[in-house]
Design an enzyme around this catalytic site. Structure first.
Site, PDB file in Angstrom:
ATOM      1  N   ASP A 136       0.827  -1.203   0.000  1.00 54.74           N
ATOM      2  CA  ASP A 136       0.000   0.000   0.000  1.00 54.74           C
ATOM      3  C   ASP A 136       0.868   1.263   0.000  1.00 54.74           C
ATOM      4  OD1 ASP A 136      -2.526   0.991  -0.199  1.00 54.74           O
ATOM      5  OD2 ASP A 136      -2.939   1.002   1.950  1.00 54.74           O
ATOM      6  N   ASP A 207      -8.722  -2.369   2.623  1.00 57.11           N
ATOM      7  CA  ASP A 207      -8.516  -1.720   3.918  1.00 57.11           C
ATOM      8  C   ASP A 207      -9.602  -2.101   4.923  1.00 57.11           C
ATOM      9  OD1 ASP A 207      -6.362  -0.368   2.747  1.00 57.11           O
ATOM     10  OD2 ASP A 207      -7.679   1.220   2.011  1.00 57.11           O
TER      11      ASP A 207
END
Length: 320
Positions: A136, A207
Site C-alpha cells: 500500500d 482496507d
C-alpha cells in the site's frame, strides 16, 4: 472456507501488485471484462448477504423445499429471492452508476470475503498485513517516481465503460441505444461524498477486509480461550496481570485500534490533502496493541502458531 497459509500471505501482495499494473497499463483493453467479472462477484456476494433476511421472510409462507432448475441445480425460495434481489440491485447500479449502490455492492463483497477466508494464526496475520502495508505504501507514495503517475490513485479513480454502451456499439443498435448510461466507478472501494458534494473520499475494500480478517481471528481466539478456561474450571491467567486486564478481550482491543487507525488516516488525508495508504495507519494500530496484550497475558506463543489445533474439542467455537 479458504484458510490462508504463510506462502499465500507472502505472495498475495505480489499478486495484487501484478493485478494493479495490468489495470494501469491495459485498462482500456480489460475494463469491460473486469466490470463484468466485478458485477458477477458482487451479485453472488450480495445474494449471500441477503440470504438470511430472505429466509426469514419466506419461512412463514413457503416450505423450505428446493426447486429444481435442471442442470443449474436445486434452490430454495429464499435463495431464489435473494439472488433475484441481488441481480436487480446490480442492474440498477449499471443503469444509474449511483455511488450508494456501488457502496452496497462493495459492502457485500467485504462481508462475503470475511465470511469465507480465515487467518489460522497470528504469524500468518502479521505476514499478510505487513506485506500489504508495504504494498500500500509503495503504490501510493513511491509509484509516481517510477511510472510518472500515482498508480493506486489512477486505477482506483478511473471509471470504466458501461457494458450496455459497449454492447450497443458492438451490435450496432443505433446511436441512441445504450448511449445515455453513465460510466461506472467499480465497486472495489467505498466512497463518501464531502459535505459540499464537490468531491468523494475513498476507502478500498482491502482496507476493510484485511483488518476484518484479523478481527475475525481474534474473535475466534477469544471464544476458544473462553471455552478452554471453562473446561479447566476457570483457571486464572498469569499472576502479574491484573484481573481487569484479563477481562479485556482481544477483539475489543483490536476493534478500538482499527477505529483509531481509520480516524488517524482520515485526519492525515485532510491535513496533507492527498491520498493516504490506509494500511499505513490501520496495521500498526491493530497489530501492535494486539501483540502487546498477547505478550502481557501470556498468550503470544499460543496465538503465534496454529492456536486452534491444540484442542479438537473446541472446534465448534472456531467458526465465527
Amino acid at each position: 472456507i479458504q484458510t490462508i497459509d504463510s506462502t499465500q500471505a507472502l505472495f498475495l501482495p505480489i499478486g495484487a501488485s501484478v493485478s494493479l499494473l495490468v489495470m494501469f497499463f491495459f485498462f482500456d483493453s480489460v475494463q469491460v471484462v473486469f466490470t463484468i467479472c466485478t458485477a458477477v462477484l458482487a451479485t453472488i456476494a450480495f445474494a449471500f448477504l441477503l440470504l438470511p433476511m430472505c429466509q426469514y421472510l419466506t419461512r412463514p409462507c413457503s416450505p423450505q423445499n428446493k426447486i429444481s432448475f435442471g442442470c443449474c441445480g436445486r434452490f430454495t425460495a429464499a435463495e431464489l429471492l435473494s439472488f433475484s434481489l441481488s441481480v436487480m440491485l446490480v442492474l440498477i447500479w449499471v443503469l444509474t452508476g449511483h455511488w450508494l449502490l456501488m457502496d452496497a455492492l462493495a459492502m457485500g463483497l467485504c462481508v462475503a470475503m470475511i465470511a469465507f477466508v480465515r487467518l489460522p494464526s497470528l504469524k500468518v496475520s502479521c505476514l499478510l498485513l505487513s506485506g500489504l502495508l508495504i504494498y500500500d505504501v509503495f503504490w501510493v507514495f513511491f509509484s509516481a517516481y517510477i511510472f510518472n503517475s500515482n498508480v493506486m490513485v489512477k486505477v482506483a479513480t478511473q471509471p470504466a465503460d458501461n457494458p450496455l454502451d459497449v454492447l450497443s456499439r458492438k451490435l450496432h443498435l443505433g446511436p441512441n441505444v445504450g448511449r445515455d448510461v453513465p460510466r461506472l466507478s467499480l465497486p472495489g472501494k467505498l466512497v463518501f461524498p464531502s459535505s459540499t458534494g464537490s468531491h468523494f473520499s475513498m476507502l478500498g475494500i482491502g482496507d476493510i477486509v484485511m483488518p476484518g480478517l484479523l478481527l475475525c481471528f481474534v474473535l475466534r481466539y477469544d471464544n476458544y480461550k473462553k471455552q478452554a478456561n471453562s473446561d479447566s474450571c476457570g483457571a486464572p491467567g498469569p499472576g502479574n496481570i491484573s484481573g481487569r486486564m484479563q477481562k479485556v478481550s482481544y477483539f475489543h482491543c483490536t476493534l478500538i485500534g482499527y477505529f483509531v487507525g481509520l480516524l488517524t488516516a482520515t485526519v492525515a488525508s485532510r491535513i496533507h490533502r492527498a491520498a493516504q495508504p490506509a494500511l499505513l495507519y490501520l496495521v500498526p494500530f491493530t497489530l501492535l496493541p494486539l501483540l502487546t496484550m498477547a505478550y502481557l497475558k501470556g498468550d503470544l506463543r499460543r496465538m503465534w502458531s496454529e492456536p486452534f489445533h491444540s484442542k479438537s474439542s473446541s472446534s465448534r467455537f472456531l467458526e465465527v
